[in-house]
Design an enzyme around this catalytic site. Structure first.
Site, PDB file in Angstrom:
ATOM      1  N   ASP A 166       2.237 -14.837  -8.396  1.00  0.00           N
ATOM      2  CA  ASP A 166       3.138 -15.562  -7.492  1.00  0.00           C
ATOM      3  C   ASP A 166       3.541 -16.900  -8.104  1.00  0.00           C
ATOM      4  O   ASP A 166       4.705 -17.322  -8.007  1.00  0.00           O
ATOM      5  CB  ASP A 166       2.461 -15.753  -6.127  1.00  0.00           C
ATOM      6  CG  ASP A 166       2.076 -14.417  -5.510  1.00  0.00           C
ATOM      7  OD1 ASP A 166       2.910 -13.489  -5.558  1.00  0.00           O
ATOM      8  OD2 ASP A 166       0.943 -14.285  -5.019  1.00  0.00           O
ATOM      9  N   HIS A 193      -1.528 -13.057  -0.856  1.00  0.00           N
ATOM     10  CA  HIS A 193      -0.703 -12.350  -1.849  1.00  0.00           C
ATOM     11  C   HIS A 193       0.005 -11.162  -1.221  1.00  0.00           C
ATOM     12  O   HIS A 193      -0.250 -10.010  -1.560  1.00  0.00           O
ATOM     13  CB  HIS A 193      -1.557 -11.902  -3.043  1.00  0.00           C
ATOM     14  CG  HIS A 193      -0.789 -11.098  -4.038  1.00  0.00           C
ATOM     15  ND1 HIS A 193       0.220 -11.642  -4.811  1.00  0.00           N
ATOM     16  CD2 HIS A 193      -0.843  -9.782  -4.372  1.00  0.00           C
ATOM     17  CE1 HIS A 193       0.742 -10.689  -5.567  1.00  0.00           C
ATOM     18  NE2 HIS A 193       0.115  -9.553  -5.327  1.00  0.00           N
TER      19      HIS A 193
HETATM   20  P1  NAI Z   1      -1.609   2.558 -12.055  1.00  0.00           P
HETATM   21  O1  NAI Z   1      -1.577   3.740 -11.152  1.00  0.00           O
HETATM   22  O2  NAI Z   1      -0.673   2.513 -13.199  1.00  0.00           O
HETATM   23  O3  NAI Z   1      -3.080   2.376 -12.632  1.00  0.00           O
HETATM   24  C1  NAI Z   1      -4.208   2.405 -11.829  1.00  0.00           C
HETATM   25  C2  NAI Z   1      -5.357   2.922 -12.673  1.00  0.00           C
HETATM   26  O4  NAI Z   1      -6.524   2.842 -11.871  1.00  0.00           O
HETATM   27  C3  NAI Z   1      -5.203   4.388 -13.120  1.00  0.00           C
HETATM   28  O5  NAI Z   1      -5.379   4.474 -14.515  1.00  0.00           O
HETATM   29  C4  NAI Z   1      -6.304   5.109 -12.364  1.00  0.00           C
HETATM   30  O6  NAI Z   1      -6.865   6.195 -13.087  1.00  0.00           O
HETATM   31  C5  NAI Z   1      -7.313   3.985 -12.171  1.00  0.00           C
HETATM   32  N1  NAI Z   1      -8.248   4.214 -11.081  1.00  0.00           N
HETATM   33  C6  NAI Z   1      -8.007   4.641  -9.822  1.00  0.00           C
HETATM   34  N2  NAI Z   1      -9.152   4.711  -9.130  1.00  0.00           N
HETATM   35  C7  NAI Z   1     -10.140   4.305  -9.963  1.00  0.00           C
HETATM   36  C8  NAI Z   1     -11.536   4.153  -9.842  1.00  0.00           C
HETATM   37  N3  NAI Z   1     -12.174   4.434  -8.712  1.00  0.00           N
HETATM   38  N4  NAI Z   1     -12.218   3.711 -10.917  1.00  0.00           N
HETATM   39  C9  NAI Z   1     -11.584   3.405 -12.065  1.00  0.00           C
HETATM   40  N5  NAI Z   1     -10.264   3.534 -12.242  1.00  0.00           N
HETATM   41  C10 NAI Z   1      -9.553   3.991 -11.209  1.00  0.00           C
HETATM   42  O7  NAI Z   1      -1.428   1.246 -11.121  1.00  0.00           O
HETATM   43  P2  NAI Z   1      -1.040  -0.235 -11.589  1.00  0.00           P
HETATM   44  O8  NAI Z   1       0.424  -0.383 -11.605  1.00  0.00           O
HETATM   45  O9  NAI Z   1      -1.820  -0.572 -12.787  1.00  0.00           O
HETATM   46  O10 NAI Z   1      -1.579  -1.081 -10.317  1.00  0.00           O
HETATM   47  C11 NAI Z   1      -2.948  -1.182 -10.044  1.00  0.00           C
HETATM   48  C12 NAI Z   1      -3.181  -2.025  -8.791  1.00  0.00           C
HETATM   49  O11 NAI Z   1      -2.759  -3.385  -9.003  1.00  0.00           O
HETATM   50  C13 NAI Z   1      -2.391  -1.552  -7.568  1.00  0.00           C
HETATM   51  O12 NAI Z   1      -3.223  -1.612  -6.439  1.00  0.00           O
HETATM   52  C14 NAI Z   1      -1.278  -2.575  -7.448  1.00  0.00           C
HETATM   53  O13 NAI Z   1      -0.783  -2.693  -6.128  1.00  0.00           O
HETATM   54  C15 NAI Z   1      -1.992  -3.821  -7.888  1.00  0.00           C
HETATM   55  N6  NAI Z   1      -1.117  -4.936  -8.257  1.00  0.00           N
HETATM   56  C16 NAI Z   1      -1.585  -6.205  -8.030  1.00  0.00           C
HETATM   57  C17 NAI Z   1      -0.815  -7.305  -8.298  1.00  0.00           C
HETATM   58  C18 NAI Z   1      -1.338  -8.682  -8.031  1.00  0.00           C
HETATM   59  O14 NAI Z   1      -0.571  -9.637  -8.150  1.00  0.00           O
HETATM   60  N7  NAI Z   1      -2.602  -8.869  -7.691  1.00  0.00           N
HETATM   61  C19 NAI Z   1       0.547  -7.161  -8.856  1.00  0.00           C
HETATM   62  C20 NAI Z   1       0.925  -5.804  -9.125  1.00  0.00           C
HETATM   63  C21 NAI Z   1       0.116  -4.732  -8.808  1.00  0.00           C
END
Ligand code: NAI
Length: 331
Positions: A166, A193
């Site tokens: 942010d 957030h």
């Molecule tokens: P993605 O789907 O590309 O990657 C998520 C990964 O987590 C996958 O490789 C999956 O296999 C793994 N995964 C799922 N469950 C798991 C578990 N129990 N143990 C280990 N690995 C596991 O998703 P992306 O784009 O990387 O986003 C991940 C998270 O980050 C989402 O919840 C998203 O909303 C969040 N996010 C947070 C932001 C922030 O500012 N804090 C900004 C953008 C996204």
């Protein structure tokens, strides 16, 4: 001479840092792991994912920077081995948004992911600094806190919700309007957030006039939607998020190494609005060797920002309560 060498050795030794990424093969996880591999403060990078962690690790391990890289998957004992000895753990595991979804819509999928991974952290790396990226951050951080409490290892100074993106976005968007250098913009963002809980404080920046720019404020609050829509079902922010996560990790590592005056805004267990039933709040936090050193007050803000903050608090309270209720339901 010998004395100096010893000193040099001990100061280097203090900076050894094992960093783990849980969810390392995802959109955020891969880019974040790459940036961590480039960080000279990281000496051991441990990458865990349900699928693909070992591949990402093998790939990154060929980069000629100092960190060793190891990959872990669902092999029994792997998650524990990944976490053991970690100084810092980042969690970007979980499902990202699709068009039309709010972060809160991710709750049902991601609450249990964060609960289970926080449980593993409590067992295998209870004193690590824990940075939660998984959305909805306003709820997943309280979930992690409850899990750590249930193991008797909760330290409010070592649990962080990553809200750095942010501030990164606010800096970039302000610089576009003011024709300034985006790297030098520092805009404080407080609250939480998601949507209305994201409250940028331009009155405290070099551009106090921007606090009444409703279009800009709305763009910052809903910037994630721009990316979700542009990716059209293929996920949410991953690259800017990786940069933001790496910046926050670097800040924590610098402070752990003894650097003074390291300040980032982050979502932590905070006294600032506890009297209004809000146990977690994002604000500027001074970091130290042991994590949170000092939570800085929101400070003086103008009437437009007071209104934004006022609007943020009910949503924030609801999001936090949802996280706490989830862990209570599961007892
Ligand atoms: P993605 O789907 O590309 O990657 C998520 C990964 O987590 C996958 O490789 C999956 O296999 C793994 N995964 C799922 N469950 C798991 C578990 N129990 N143990 C280990 N690995 C596991 O998703 P992306 O784009 O990387 O986003 C991940 C998270 O980050 C989402 O919840 C998203 O909303 C969040 N996010 C947070 C932001 C922030 O500012 N804090 C900004 C953008 C996204």
């Amino acid at each position: 001479m010998l004395k100096i060498q010893c000193r040099q050795f001990s100061s280097t030794a203090r900076q050894l840092a094992k960093v783990s990424v849980l969810g390392a093969a995802g959109g955020i996880g891969q880019s974040l792991s790459l940036l961590l591999k480039l960080n000279p403060r990281v000496t051991n990078l441990a990458l865990y994912d349900l699928r693909g962690g070992k591949g990402v690790a093998a790939d990154l391990s060929h980069i000629n920077t100092q960190a060793t890289v190891e990959g872990y998957d669902t092999t029994p004992g792997d998650l524990e081995r990944c976490l053991q000895g970690s100084d810092l753990v980042l969690i970007p595991a979980g499902v990202p948004r699709k068009p039309g979804m709010t972060r809160d819509d991710l709750f049902d999928s991601n609450a249990s992911v964060v609960r289970d991974l926080a449980d593993a952290v409590a067992r295998s790396a209870p004193s690590a600094k824990l940075l939660i990226i998984t959305n909805p951050v306003n709820s997943t951080v309280p979930i992690a806190a409850q899990v750590l409490k249930s193991h008797g290892v909760y330290n409010p100074r070592t649990l962080f919700g990553v809200t750095t993106l942010d501030a990164v976005r606010a800096s970039r968007f302000a610089s576009e309007l003011k024709q300034t250098s985006p790297e030098h913009e520092r805009i404080t963002v407080v609250g939480g957030h998601s949507g209305l809980t994201i409250v940028p404080l331009f009155s405290q920046s070099n551009h106090p006039d921007l606090s009444s720019d409703a279009e800009l404020i709305r763009r910052i609050q809903f910037a994630g939607d721009e990316v979700v829509q542009a990716k059209a079902g293929a996920g949410s922010a991953t690259l800017a998020m990786a940069l933001a996560g790496a910046r926050m990790a670097d800040a924590v590592l610098r402070a752990m190494g003894g650097e003074k005056g390291v300040v980032e805004s982050t979502f932590v267990d905070s006294p600032l609005y506890k009297d209004q039933g809000i146990d977690f709040f994002a604000s500027n936090v001074e970091l130290g060797r042991d994590g949170v050193e000092r939570i800085l007050p929101v400070g003086t803000i103008d009437p437009a920002e007071q209104k934004l903050l006022h609007a943020a608090l009910p949503d924030l309270r609801k999001n936090i309560e949802r996280g706490l209720a989830f862990t209570q339901d599961k007892k």
